[in-house]
Design an enzyme around this catalytic site. Structure first.
Site, short mmCIF file in Angstrom:
data_model
loop_
_atom_site.label_atom_id
_atom_site.label_comp_id
_atom_site.label_asym_id
_atom_site.label_seq_id
_atom_site.Cartn_x
_atom_site.Cartn_y
_atom_site.Cartn_z
N TYR A 196 -1.33 -3.52 -5.80
CA TYR A 196 -1.56 -4.85 -6.34
C TYR A 196 -2.89 -4.91 -7.09
O TYR A 196 -3.96 -5.03 -6.49
CB TYR A 196 -1.54 -5.90 -5.23
CG TYR A 196 -0.28 -5.94 -4.41
CD1 TYR A 196 0.95 -5.51 -4.92
CD2 TYR A 196 -0.29 -6.41 -3.10
CE1 TYR A 196 2.11 -5.56 -4.17
CE2 TYR A 196 0.87 -6.47 -2.33
CZ TYR A 196 2.06 -6.03 -2.88
OH TYR A 196 3.21 -6.08 -2.12
N HIS A 208 5.29 1.84 1.28
CA HIS A 208 5.52 0.93 0.16
C HIS A 208 6.55 1.51 -0.81
O HIS A 208 6.29 2.52 -1.47
CB HIS A 208 4.20 0.67 -0.57
CG HIS A 208 4.21 -0.57 -1.41
ND1 HIS A 208 3.12 -0.95 -2.17
CD2 HIS A 208 5.16 -1.53 -1.59
CE1 HIS A 208 3.41 -2.08 -2.78
NE2 HIS A 208 4.64 -2.45 -2.46
#
Length: 337
Positions: free
Chosen positions: A56, A140
């Site tokens: 992110y 992830h």
């Protein structure tokens, strides 16, 4: 705000979580002051679960989240981050990141689910956040990396959990089938399920949710607005579904669900937040929040009363699946913040 326990662990989450992807400048710039104010507002509202990742904003989300939390009492909140994408120097920068975040691309992502990659990723995250530990670590998006993720990364996380370094471990993905495999075949305590258990998509009932129930594990639901289509009282053309323009038939279905919500005195986004909580294995809904105003709206929506008759009518009209389960199962922690 009520806490719910990750089954078979000592970690409890508030039922509403703060998703920090957007404060990593997802799609557009979020001023640092807005990000800090959003996090302060979330804290004041009782939110104590915060989720981030190196992906992110190429570390920006982790930096901002760490700055906001580092002066808070460490035992009063839960933070999760993720492994699988190492951040390494970019030898060919073009100026701006190409994966949806408005940040400089001095770094680039490198897939790595090896033991060394996991340990390095966690160390880097701790350095960026300035925190002493992570409470939860997820793999992830291991969609294309099952073997290394399941045979190297997850055992590494399990070792850290068993040593008390991490409180809980899991995987986060936009699909449910592989998440079910993680629950059934690995040491994962939980999964982060993106978009596959919402008012418009209950496909997780076919795999990950039965696996969670069977093995006594927990689920965090994200993407409950399905990229925006469920985020407004009245869906319209041009809204997004799973990151693309929503097709007319889904817009019509969302409008029909909105009609039933209105008949029961509530709204489509309030029902979208409440719906995952009706399944006994789902202990938290985490939402991306960019500004104090968004935090305030989401907290208000989460607190709205949703009558059970709404779900009955949606099932009766074929707007949600007939096998949707209702009612919390084990794992509830009656403490409130």
């Amino acid at each position: 705000m009520r806490l719910r326990k990750i089954q078979k662990t000592s970690v409890s989450l508030t039922e509403l979580g703060f998703g920090a992807s957007v404060i990593g400048n997802l799609y557009r710039v979020t001023p640092a002051a807005d990000a800090a104010a959003a996090l302060d507002t979330a804290w004041d509202a009782g939110i104590r679960y915060f989720d981030t990742a190196p992906h992110y904003g190429l570390g920006l989300s982790e930096q901002r989240l760490g700055a906001a939390l580092r002066h808070r009492p460490r035992d009063e909140y839960v933070i999760s981050s993720k492994v699988g994408r190492l951040l390494v120097p970019n030898q060919e920068p073009r100026g701006v990141d190409t994966e949806g975040f408005v940040v400089r691309d001095d770094l680039r992502r490198q897939w790595d689910f090896s033991r060394d990659g996991v340990l390095r990723s966690i160390e880097d995250t701790l350095e960026r956040t300035g925190l002493d530990r992570l409470d939860i670590v997820y793999l992830h998006d291991p969609d294309d990396h099952w073997r290394q993720a399941a045979l190297e990364a997850m055992p590494t996380l399990a070792d850290l959990r068993d040593q008390g370094v991490i409180g809980a471990i899991g995987a986060g993905m936009n699909q449910s089938a592989m998440l079910a495999r993680f629950l059934r075949e690995t040491a994962a305590d939980m999964v982060m399920l993106a978009g596959r258990y919402s008012l418009l998509d209950q496909s997780a009932l076919d795999d990950v949710l039965p696996a969670a129930q069977e093995h006594g594990k927990s689920v965090v639901a994200v993407g409950v607005f399905n990229s925006g289509l469920l985020s407004q009282d009245r869906p319209t053309e041009g809204m997004k579904y799973d990151y693309q323009d929503a097709p007319p038939e889904l817009i019509a279905r969302a409008q029909a669900i909105a009609d039933v919500c209105e008949q029961h005195g509530t709204t489509l986004p309030a029902a979208a937040i409440a719906f995952p909580h009706t399944h006994p294995s789902i202990i938290n809904v985490t939402l991306g929040m960019r500004t104090p105003e968004q935090v305030g709206r989401n907290v208000e929506l989460h607190g709205q009363y949703i009558p059970d008759g709404l779900w009955d009518d949606l099932r009766a009209q074929g707007l949600i699946r007939s096998d949707v389960l209702m009612g919390h199962g084990g794992g509830r922690d009656e403490r409130c913040l």
